[in-house]
Design an enzyme around this catalytic site. Sequence first.
Site, PDB file in Angstrom:
ATOM      1  N   GLY A   1     -13.852 -19.434  -0.820  1.00 33.93           N
ATOM      2  CA  GLY A   1     -13.625 -18.765   0.453  1.00 33.93           C
ATOM      3  C   GLY A   1     -14.925 -18.182   0.977  1.00 33.93           C
ATOM      4  O   GLY A   1     -15.886 -18.009   0.218  1.00 33.93           O
ATOM      5  N   ALA A   2     -14.967 -17.854   2.274  1.00 32.99           N
ATOM      6  CA  ALA A   2     -16.231 -17.407   2.875  1.00 32.99           C
ATOM      7  C   ALA A   2     -16.061 -16.314   3.919  1.00 32.99           C
ATOM      8  O   ALA A   2     -16.957 -16.095   4.732  1.00 32.99           O
ATOM      9  CB  ALA A   2     -16.955 -18.602   3.507  1.00 32.99           C
TER      10      ALA A   2
ATOM     11  N   LYS B   1     -10.477  -5.671   9.580  1.00 30.16           N
ATOM     12  CA  LYS B   1     -11.567  -5.203   8.716  1.00 30.16           C
ATOM     13  C   LYS B   1     -12.927  -5.252   9.393  1.00 30.16           C
ATOM     14  O   LYS B   1     -13.787  -4.419   9.116  1.00 30.16           O
ATOM     15  CB  LYS B   1     -11.593  -6.004   7.412  1.00 30.16           C
ATOM     16  CG  LYS B   1     -10.439  -5.683   6.474  1.00 30.16           C
ATOM     17  CD  LYS B   1     -10.593  -6.405   5.144  1.00 30.16           C
ATOM     18  CE  LYS B   1      -9.480  -6.022   4.194  1.00 30.16           C
ATOM     19  NZ  LYS B   1      -9.651  -6.637   2.855  1.00 30.16           N
TER      20      LYS B   1
ATOM     21  N   THR C   1      -6.392  -3.665   6.682  1.00 33.25           N
ATOM     22  CA  THR C   1      -6.293  -5.047   6.235  1.00 33.25           C
ATOM     23  C   THR C   1      -6.518  -5.979   7.416  1.00 33.25           C
ATOM     24  O   THR C   1      -6.793  -5.539   8.537  1.00 33.25           O
ATOM     25  CB  THR C   1      -4.935  -5.285   5.529  1.00 33.25           C
ATOM     26  OG1 THR C   1      -4.936  -6.583   4.934  1.00 33.25           O
ATOM     27  CG2 THR C   1      -3.769  -5.182   6.501  1.00 33.25           C
TER      28      THR C   1
ATOM     29  N   SER D   1       0.806  -1.224   0.000  1.00 32.17           N
ATOM     30  CA  SER D   1       0.000   0.000   0.000  1.00 32.17           C
ATOM     31  C   SER D   1       0.840   1.275   0.000  1.00 32.17           C
ATOM     32  O   SER D   1       0.500   2.223  -0.727  1.00 32.17           O
ATOM     33  CB  SER D   1      -0.955  -0.002   1.199  1.00 32.17           C
ATOM     34  OG  SER D   1      -1.956  -0.985   1.041  1.00 32.17           O
TER      35      SER D   1
END
Length: 286
Positions: free
Chosen positions: A128-129, A65, A61, A16
């Site tokens: 993914g979940a 989050k 991140t 970033s």
Amino acid sequence: MTWAAVIGSPIEHSLSPVIHRAAWAQLGIEGWEYRRLEQDRESLPGFVGGLGADCAGLSVTMPCKQAVMPLLDAIDPLASAVGAVNTVVPSSGILAGFNTDVTGIASAVRRACSIQGRSLPSSALILGARATASSALAALGELGMTTSTVAARRFGGPGSVVAAASRLGVAIEQVLWSDVEAVSKAAREADLIISTLPAGVADPLAQCLDVRERQVLLDVVYSPRNTALRAAYEAGGGIVAEGTDMLVYQAGAQVQLMTGRSPDIDVMRGALEEELERRSQEGRAS
């Protein structure tokens, strides 16, 4: 001094700073500092509570989050629906949370399809979940899809894509990762696969994929770039949407939120690619 930062844990390898600093330079912004700041769920409340007027914004991140959300004064409706904030912007003493991962994912898919002259996909499989999968689900809505399949090891717990689907008002078919036949079938039938899994986790699926020509893949893992999923798609004539594009587009939206100005995405992409090449060269030399 005005400053911004990316926060999370671990954070030392975050790209970033490279992308944001390039955007600031292109916009002619001087005297700002962009930092990497190690923060976890335990340290986050004290850190957020101590933010002053000199902070222009935060890129957020994992694992922050979801943890940052109760600490904010206002949350954008999209971020609330997704259940994850990746951007915090102070304004007039109010801390506001946003989610730019959604636009990052949707923009990366749009760009890949545009370059290859392909229409946007109409069906998708998300691998993914958790938080990024929830952002991917919202991105599918922006791409015109209201139903999709999600494959994961488990679906419960905080930050689940199932809860996000309910808030977003979209339907998902749940497939357990352990059901290899069902996951493989869903992968064959989808126009688009979005993998939100860590590096290496999707390798077993790559070994049994039957890629259709012009089927689209977005693997959010961009380092290493040459994942097993990517190799399978390239060998099978599929279209690869770059994980680096997701990173750049979401960062571009963050810059706009923090500065009120629109950066040049190509400049940001160039800075990212240069840094990735530099790190690759260092890795080969060590």
